[in-house]
Structure formats: C-alpha cells, structure tokens
Design an enzyme around this catalytic site. Structure first.
Site, mmCIF file in Angstrom:
data_model
loop_
_atom_site.group_PDB
_atom_site.id
_atom_site.type_symbol
_atom_site.label_atom_id
_atom_site.label_comp_id
_atom_site.label_asym_id
_atom_site.label_seq_id
_atom_site.Cartn_x
_atom_site.Cartn_y
_atom_site.Cartn_z
ATOM 1 N N CYS A 1 3.982 0.626 3.200
ATOM 2 C CA CYS A 1 4.205 0.841 1.764
ATOM 3 C C CYS A 1 4.858 2.164 1.393
ATOM 4 O O CYS A 1 5.985 2.209 0.898
ATOM 5 C CB CYS A 1 2.876 0.707 1.024
ATOM 6 S SG CYS A 1 2.098 -0.908 1.195
ATOM 7 N N HIS B 1 2.237 4.519 -5.387
ATOM 8 C CA HIS B 1 1.861 4.804 -3.995
ATOM 9 C C HIS B 1 2.697 5.916 -3.360
ATOM 10 O O HIS B 1 3.066 5.854 -2.197
ATOM 11 C CB HIS B 1 1.931 3.535 -3.149
ATOM 12 C CG HIS B 1 0.862 3.482 -2.091
ATOM 13 N ND1 HIS B 1 0.681 2.410 -1.241
ATOM 14 C CD2 HIS B 1 -0.091 4.388 -1.735
ATOM 15 C CE1 HIS B 1 -0.331 2.636 -0.434
ATOM 16 N NE2 HIS B 1 -0.817 3.847 -0.700
ATOM 17 N N ASP C 1 5.458 -6.412 -2.954
ATOM 18 C CA ASP C 1 4.682 -5.751 -1.907
ATOM 19 C C ASP C 1 4.300 -6.758 -0.829
ATOM 20 O O ASP C 1 3.523 -7.677 -1.083
ATOM 21 C CB ASP C 1 3.429 -5.123 -2.523
ATOM 22 C CG ASP C 1 2.706 -4.172 -1.583
ATOM 23 O OD1 ASP C 1 3.012 -4.174 -0.376
ATOM 24 O OD2 ASP C 1 1.836 -3.423 -2.059
ATOM 25 N N ASP D 1 8.823 -4.000 -0.057
ATOM 26 C CA ASP D 1 8.664 -2.788 0.746
ATOM 27 C C ASP D 1 8.499 -3.085 2.232
ATOM 28 O O ASP D 1 8.736 -2.213 3.070
ATOM 29 C CB ASP D 1 7.505 -1.921 0.234
ATOM 30 C CG ASP D 1 6.184 -2.666 0.125
ATOM 31 O OD1 ASP D 1 6.122 -3.858 0.490
ATOM 32 O OD2 ASP D 1 5.195 -2.051 -0.330
#
Length: 478
Positions: free
Chosen positions: A81, A131, A41, A288
């Site tokens: 994200c 997410h 991330d 991401d």
C-alpha cells in the site's frame, strides 16, 4: 532523524526555483484538462471482465477500457500500500522517497502531485484512504504539509471497516463516519465536488481512494454478495488444494466488492458525461497492488507473482490530445503515473521525478524500455521473515518473463506467456541457462542505473530510522 538523499533535496530546491512555463499563448486553465484518479486497494489486474476473468462482470469498467488507453502490463513496482501511494504522489521509486514499508510518513517536504498541480493553478482534492502519514491509522491529519498539497479533504489514514468508515473533513479534527458502504458515499462526495467545479476558471485534480476490494472480503452490501456463489468460482491453476475452499469463499466476497466499485465507476462516468466534463477530464483507474488470494499458497501482496504485482491501468484521455485508445504493452510502473499525467497536462515535470513520461510513447513519437523493476526492500506484516518466510528481492519484468533474485541469488524465473500462472520455476533449468544469465545481467544493469545496492532490509530501516518490531514490521496504532 530520517535520512534524506542529497539528490532529493536538490530536486526540492530546483522545483521551488523552476519557472512554471507552459509553451502556449492560452491561459493554462483554458487548455489543461481536469484530472480524476480512481484508486482502488488490492485489485489485481486479472479481475475484470475486459481482462477475461470468468467469474465477474464489470460492464462499466469494460466500457471505460474501450474508450481508454489500457496498459495491459502495468505493475506496482513495490506491491504494497504505502510504497505505491508514495510513488504515485512523487513519481519516485521507494528507495528514493523512503516509503518502502507501510505506516511510515512520506516526507512533508517531498515534491508531490498535490503541490505540483496546485502550483500549476489546479484546485486539488482528496477523498478516502491516505496511508502516507504514519501517525496512527485513525488519527487526524492536519491541513498543511502533511496533506502534501491537497486542499479539499475528506480523508483518513487507513481503515478497512467499510461500513463504519471514518474520515475527517477539512480543518475539523472531529471524526466523521461515511454513511453506509463507504465507496458509495465517497463516490457521491466526489461527484458533488466535480459538479461544484463545472464553472470554475481552474481545472481540478481529484483523487478518490477506495479501500476495497481489500479484505475483509465479505463486507460488501448484501445485494452484491448474493451475486456470487463460492461453489461456482473458477480458481487460478496455481491455488493449492489446501486453500481451494477458502479461496473460493474469499473470492466470492472479493468479486462482490469489485461489482460494487464497478457500479461506482459507471456512476462517475455518467455524471461526467451529463456535466460535459468527460471530454475535458483525464480519468485514471488503477490499484496500489493486487491480491494473491490463494495463488502460490499465499494471500495479499508484496510478492513478485502476477496476482500480486500486476494492476489494472486505464487512462481515459480527452480526444483533443489525439491519442489513440486501445491496449498498450508498455510496462508502466508506479513512478510513471505522475510524469505521464503531467505530460498530458503540459505541466513541467520536476527534476525530482524518476518515472517515465509516457505521452511521447502514446503519441507514437518515442519508444520506451521493454523491462521494469519489482522490488521488496523489507518483507513485513503478512509476509514477514519470522512468521511467513518473506524475503528481500529485486526482480526484472519484461513483456514475457519475470526474473527475481533474493539475497542468496537467483530465485524465480517464469515464462509468463507459456506459463501464465507461474507454476514452473525455470531457475537452474539447463535449457534456460542462457535466458537466466541474460535476465540476471539486465537486472544488475537496472540496479546500477537506479543506484540500488540491494542490501538487507534492516540496513535500509536503520538508514531511514524506522522503528520495527521483532518481525521487522513497523508497528501502528489506531
């Protein structure tokens, strides 16, 4: 009710009806590799040893890069994200799957990676940050449609408390906490999972979704934090003086997270080698999106700059597929990952997928386009319009140039070869007028091809029925 385009519905129906034929006389389980995706991330492409970052050593990633295909120009088409994750799972662009903001739900009827691999006889598992549910960042995601085809489950919607990180196990709605620094425990869980599948007749698909190196930057274990002295950090040339002290401090923590994750990559590879599974496993390492970390006077993502949009993209491919390792210049985008993996696994690609299958390119049998799109449908959160001057944009990125247009017209033009830190905006420069016009034309053509009308962000929010606050951000709860 959410707006769902007709062609998505058609793709779902066709996928459900499409025979899952593979052109081989051997059982699928005997010829198809395992698939392991290590997803990070906010890890920008520049921040590895093999990419030349002077601040950090990543020996295990360097070793992985040496035995992988390295897409050096890979991008996150919408660098934030949830949109990336939805594109990873569906092989679609954000305006198709509808997840163009954080904290909204991916349609539970979508044709997704987990469902496709399950149908093809794979055992599927997911560990870490999800997410994609939109029901609150710490809430239980029940088994079934909202898990999008993943059976083994050690996931949570979203948390950035890496030392008290919550997750849910299987069907149990009771919150659990990863022991210690979550990336370590998540890696151990993934290794246990893969070891348990060594003798299975079915290959596995496993996604390990780490929360780091996303902020908070200073929460890695002390042994990693101690490796980096903020005063010795070398900054990108595009960090303004007003942010240099803060950026050095934060980058020291960012690199600490990266070093910890590099060790986890090494641990995973070691175990795959020892179990004999490495040469029957497609291992994808990516992120991401990136993190500006002070570059261009900003932090985090959403913007079309290199630090935000370019991501690491390594494909370790079993040798029996006879694909040469090394660097590739092709501009792989988020929606291209799924069809490429499916192509490598000889799994039919659903009609709903919009991305490119790069297998023929990797085999030297086909060429791919020399440009790809970057998009911001609706700026929000740390780059919202009201507080931070965010803007909708569409951009075309080639191997050399980045050209972006906002709702008012041409916005950015960079020569990324002669100006890698994108300091000199060439928009309006008479010397580059022909180049600007050509890239503007190419962008218009790509938008027509992808049926993107480039409307104001609020038009799309209304179309999909998303609730937003006064800054144009979808509120979330814990």
């Amino acid at each position: 009710m959410k707006y769902i385009p007709f062609y998505i519905l058609l793709g779902i129906v066709l996928y459900a009806c499409k025979p899952n034929h593979i052109p081989s006389e051997e059982p699928a389980s005997k010829i198809r590799p395992n698939v392991l995706i290590l997803l990070t991330d906010q890890w920008r492409a520049q921040a590895t040893g093999y990419a030349g970052d002077p601040n950090v050593k990543t020996p295990y990633l360097d070793s992985l890069a040496a035995m992988s295909v390295n897409f050096t120009n890979a991008v996150s088409g919408m660098p934030v994200c949830s949109p990336f994750r939805a594109s990873l799972l569906t092989g679609q662009r954000p305006l198709t799957h509808g997840v163009f903001m954080n904290d909204v739900q991916l349609d539970s009827n979508a044709v997704t990676m987990g469902k496709i691999f399950s149908k093809a006889g794979y055992i599927t598992g997911y560990i870490g940050k999800w997410h994609l549910d939109g029901h609150g960042r710490l809430q239980f995601i029940p088994p079934g449609a909202r898990r999008q085809g993943f059976d083994f489950w050690r996931g949570n919607e979203c948390t950035h408390d890496y030392n008290k990180s919550l997750y849910y196990m299987g069907n149990n709605p009771t919150r659990k906490t990863w022991q210690g620094y979550d990336a370590f425990s998540q890696t151990d869980e993934a290794i246990r999972y893969m070891k348990a599948k060594e003798k299975s007749d079915n290959p596995f698909l496993m996604v390990v979704s780490y929360g780091t190196p996303h902020a908070p930057y200073h929460s890695a274990p002390e042994e990693y934090r101690n490796r980096f002295d903020p005063d010795k950090i070398i900054l990108h040339e595009n960090v303004p003086d007003s942010l240099k002290m803060k950026a050095k401090k934060d980058l020291a923590g960012y690199y600490a997270h990266i070093s910890a994750l590099d060790d986890m990559v090494g641990k995973v590879i070691k175990n795959l080698k020892e179990s004999g599974q490495l040469e029957n496993t497609i291992l994808v390492f990516t992120s991401d999106h990136g993190d500006l970390l002070g570059s261009h006077g900003a932090y985090k993502k959403q913007q079309p700059y290199e630090e935000s949009a370019r991501v690491p993209m390594l494909f370790h491919i079993p040798k029996n597929l006879d694909i040469t390792t090394g660097e590739r210049e092709a501009l792989m985008n988020s929606e291209d990952i799924l069809p490429t993996i499916l192509g490598l696994c000889n799994i039919p690609i659903p009609y709903s997928v919009e991305g490119i299958n790069y297998r023929p390119y990797l085999e030297g049998k086909a060429q791919v386009g020399d440009a790809t799109l970057l998009t911001c449908v609706q700026p929000f959160g740390q780059w919202n319009k009201v507080e931070h001057g965010g803007r909708e944009y569409r951009a075309i990125k080639t191997k050399r140039y980045t050209f972006a247009r906002d709702l008012k017209g041409p916005w950015l033009l960079f020569d990324n070869t002669s100006d890698p830190y994108q300091i000199d905006n060439l928009i309006g420069n008479a010397q580059f007028a022909s180049l600007q016009n050509d890239l503007d034309r190419q962008l218009s053509e790509r938008l027509r091809e992808t049926r993107d009308e480039f409307l104001p962000g609020m038009d799309y929010i209304k179309k999909w029925g998303y609730p937003v606050d006064e800054t144009g951000t979808v509120p979330y709860t814990h």
